[in-house]
Design a protein around this motif. Structure first.
Motif, PDB file in Angstrom:
ATOM      1  N   MET B 134      55.958   5.597   4.846  1.00  0.00           N
ATOM      2  CA  MET B 134      56.389   6.863   5.423  1.00  0.00           C
ATOM      3  C   MET B 134      55.314   7.201   6.442  1.00  0.00           C
ATOM      4  N   GLY B 135      55.702   7.894   7.479  1.00  0.00           N
ATOM      5  CA  GLY B 135      54.631   8.231   8.405  1.00  0.00           C
ATOM      6  C   GLY B 135      55.142   8.524   9.786  1.00  0.00           C
ATOM      7  N   PHE B 136      54.280   8.415  10.759  1.00  0.00           N
ATOM      8  CA  PHE B 136      54.602   8.687  12.157  1.00  0.00           C
ATOM      9  C   PHE B 136      54.810  10.185  12.334  1.00  0.00           C
ATOM     10  N   ILE B 137      55.840  10.736  11.671  1.00  0.00           N
ATOM     11  CA  ILE B 137      56.078  12.179  11.637  1.00  0.00           C
ATOM     12  C   ILE B 137      56.619  12.478  10.245  1.00  0.00           C
ATOM     13  N   PRO B 138      56.611  13.741   9.797  1.00  0.00           N
ATOM     14  CA  PRO B 138      57.079  14.019   8.442  1.00  0.00           C
ATOM     15  C   PRO B 138      58.492  13.477   8.204  1.00  0.00           C
ATOM     16  N   LEU B 179      62.194  14.003  12.101  1.00  0.00           N
ATOM     17  CA  LEU B 179      62.201  15.240  12.886  1.00  0.00           C
ATOM     18  C   LEU B 179      62.476  14.881  14.339  1.00  0.00           C
ATOM     19  N   PHE B 196      63.104  15.266   5.900  1.00  0.00           N
ATOM     20  CA  PHE B 196      62.048  16.226   5.555  1.00  0.00           C
ATOM     21  C   PHE B 196      62.651  17.616   5.692  1.00  0.00           C
ATOM     22  N   LYS B 198      61.343  21.560   4.966  1.00  0.00           N
ATOM     23  CA  LYS B 198      60.242  22.409   4.487  1.00  0.00           C
ATOM     24  C   LYS B 198      60.720  23.470   3.504  1.00  0.00           C
ATOM     25  N   LEU B 203      60.085  18.162  -0.662  1.00  0.00           N
ATOM     26  CA  LEU B 203      59.995  18.192   0.799  1.00  0.00           C
ATOM     27  C   LEU B 203      60.592  16.938   1.422  1.00  0.00           C
ATOM     28  N   PHE B 204      60.446  15.805   0.698  1.00  0.00           N
ATOM     29  CA  PHE B 204      60.861  14.517   1.261  1.00  0.00           C
ATOM     30  C   PHE B 204      62.043  13.949   0.476  1.00  0.00           C
TER      31      PHE B 204
END
Lengths: 315, 222
Positions: B134-138, B179, B196, B198, B203-204
């Motif tokens: 997971m990564g780069f952006i939420p 996102l 994602f 909020k 959250l995920f």
């Protein structure tokens, strides 16, 4: 209370950030220039990491509805209270009805406004920092705009403080960053390796809290269109195939697929927050053994036995 | 299957990269890597532990620990790892509207693969994928290897705006944007699911180790 009369170019609430979530794609965020941020809080009598306003490029106008003390640090923005100039890197008493205006930035990019007690902002994942791409943290997850109302917390605070001579960071339109190599450094051709250290780059308008796209001599990173996506950090310099490097900042992506060639040393990360569109950016090589000493002397200058100014200050 | 011991490289002055020397995607290496990341995460000396396809980034505070000590801590943790266990996870179905306004790069993939759009959809959704990182952006999930006919390089210059839910291809990787974000991947479709959120308790939608199944769907899902 503080009323926002004009949000300016981009003003957000930031604190020391939310480390520890990069594995799920959430960057640290936090003040882009933690040194100026910490000094603003220190002058206002707060803990160094209390939530404060970060104003990029200028244009922020605030009205205070009660008397308190604020402190200004970071980029030079011709700050005025009720039309009278006030000094940057100083604590300023304000009275009810006073209006603070920041004009367009002259040197650096981001100014910090701390208020006695720190701003009262709910935390999201352990931090009050605004992360605009995901619209969370700070003031409703967005930049400040006219009509927003902020209040100070009633956390314990000290009396306002004055920065001793010699402790004010110097900002200019030419940012020099000391670096160590990053994992794909060796993929660069020898001339490109040399170019990175001898030719200056200009920060393009594609510069914000996520990163700064630079323009300069083309850096040849070889044929790497399909590199496997890998982790990144604030201060990583990536080179996409078009040869124009991208510098990762506080809100930058946690992973990326372009070769990572340089990493700004920890002691210089605060400078990344002062890169404005049009700033000149140069990279220098830092020797391996020098990096820990540079960091230790910087930290002890501000928090150790010698300076002893900012309690617990380290990043 | 055993994994070749990873290299431990400095990344700047206050991070170390644990790098698995594999070409392309290796399920064995990725399983080992996530297990190692979990073991490392228990030690408070690490400010960040970021596992990815073939490397783990370990960030430390240079003011409290040296590069040499950080490196030997990792060597020790790696040497104490038990034999690779299976990483288990849940299976998540992702409805995707392929092509058209949701897949602006479908034409490029058609050209490079020589397949029709429906062949591309069948190929891309015809297998399960593992969430490798997971990564780069939420919320962005990076998935395991796509069938080789679909491989396609990134855009040389990233797009300024890629909508959330976009399904993309980069080399042999496929993934979903969590996102709205800038990005360089070749976009072939989009899902309305929020990876994602909020406002959600979780959250995920997924975590590394889960399995993703793409379900081709019509535009009506939006």
């Amino acid at each position: 209370m503080i009323e926002v009369l004009n949000g300016g170019t981009r003003a957000t609430i930031q604190d020391a950030g939310r480390p520890g979530y990069r594995h799920v794609g959430i960057p640290q965020s936090g003040a882009a220039d933690k040194l100026s941020f910490a000094l603003a809080n220190w002058m206002a009598g707060n803990r160094w990491d209390a939530p404060a306003i970060e104003c990029a490029l200028g244009g922020l106008h605030l009205r205070f509805t009660e008397s308190t003390t604020i402190a200004l640090a970071g980029a030079e923005m011709w700050a005025q209270i009720n039309g009278q100039n006030v000094k940057n890197f100083s604590a300023i008493p304000v009275a009810s009805g006073d209006i603070l205006t920041l004009s367009f930035v002259r040197d650096g990019c981001r100014a910090y406004i701390a208020i006695s007690g720190g701003l009262k902002i709910p935390e999201f994942m352990g931090s009050a920092s605004t992360y605009l791409p995901a619209e969370f943290g700070g003031y409703e997850g967005r930049a400040l705009r006219a009509g927003d109302k902020l209040s100070a917390s009633n956390r314990p605070r000290e009396a306002p403080r004055k920065i001793p001579t010699g402790y004010t960071p110097r900002l200019s339109r030419h940012i020099v960053l000391r670096t160590r190599t990053a994992p794909e450094w060796k993929q660069l051709s020898k001339p490109s390796q040399r170019h990175l250290f001898v030719s200056p780059f200009i920060a393009t308008p594609a510069t914000d809290r996520m990163g700064s796209r630079l323009r300069g001599d083309r850096i040849d990173s070889g044929n790497t269109l399909s590199m496997t996506s890998s982790p990144l950090l604030p201060g990583t310099l990536q080179v996409p195939p078009d040869g124009q490097p991208i510098l990762i900042l506080a809100d930058g992506h946690c992973t990326g697929g372009y070769p990572r060639v340089l990493q700004v040393i920890r002691a210089d990360l605060w400078l990344l927050g002062q890169i404005a569109p049009g700033s000149q950016v140069s990279f220098r090589r830092c020797f391996k053994d020098d990096a820990p000493e540079i960091l230790a002397s910087r930290n002890s200058f501000y928090s150790g036995d010698y300076g002893g100014m900012i309690e617990g200050f380290a990043f | 299957m055993s994994v070749k011991p990873p290299r431990i490289l400095p990344y700047g002055d206050s991070a170390v990269l644990v790098d698995y020397e594999v070409e392309g995607y290796s399920e064995t290496a990725n399983t080992h890597l996530h297990h190692a990341a979990k073991a490392l995460r228990g030690d408070p000396v690490w400010q960040e532990i970021v596992p990815s396809y073939k490397s783990i980034l370990c960030v430390f505070d240079l003011a409290t620990i040296s590069m040499e000590s950080a490196t030997s801590k990792i060597e020790k943790t790696l040497s104490q790892l038990p034999q690779t266990p299976k990483v288990s996870g849940k299976i998540i179905e992702i409805p995707v509207a392929y092509g058209g306004e949701f897949g602006p790069d479908m034409a490029a993939i058609k050209k490079s693969s020589g397949l029709t759009q429906s062949q591309i959809i069948d190929t891309h959704s015809g297998q399960d994928y593992r969430v490798c990182m997971m990564g780069f952006i939420p919320g962005f999930c990076f998935l395991s290897e796509i069938p080789s006919v679909l491989k396609h390089p990134r855009h040389p210059t990233p797009r300024a705006d890629v909508p959330a839910g976009s399904v993309g291809i980069a080399g042999w990787q496929t993934g979903i944007y969590g996102l709205d974000s800038p990005g360089g991947w070749q976009i072939i479709g989009r899902t309305p699911l929020k990876l994602f959120d909020k406002t959600r308790e979780n959250l995920f939608l997924m975590e590394a180790g889960d399995t993703i199944r793409f379900i081709p769907s019509s535009k009506a899902i939006f």
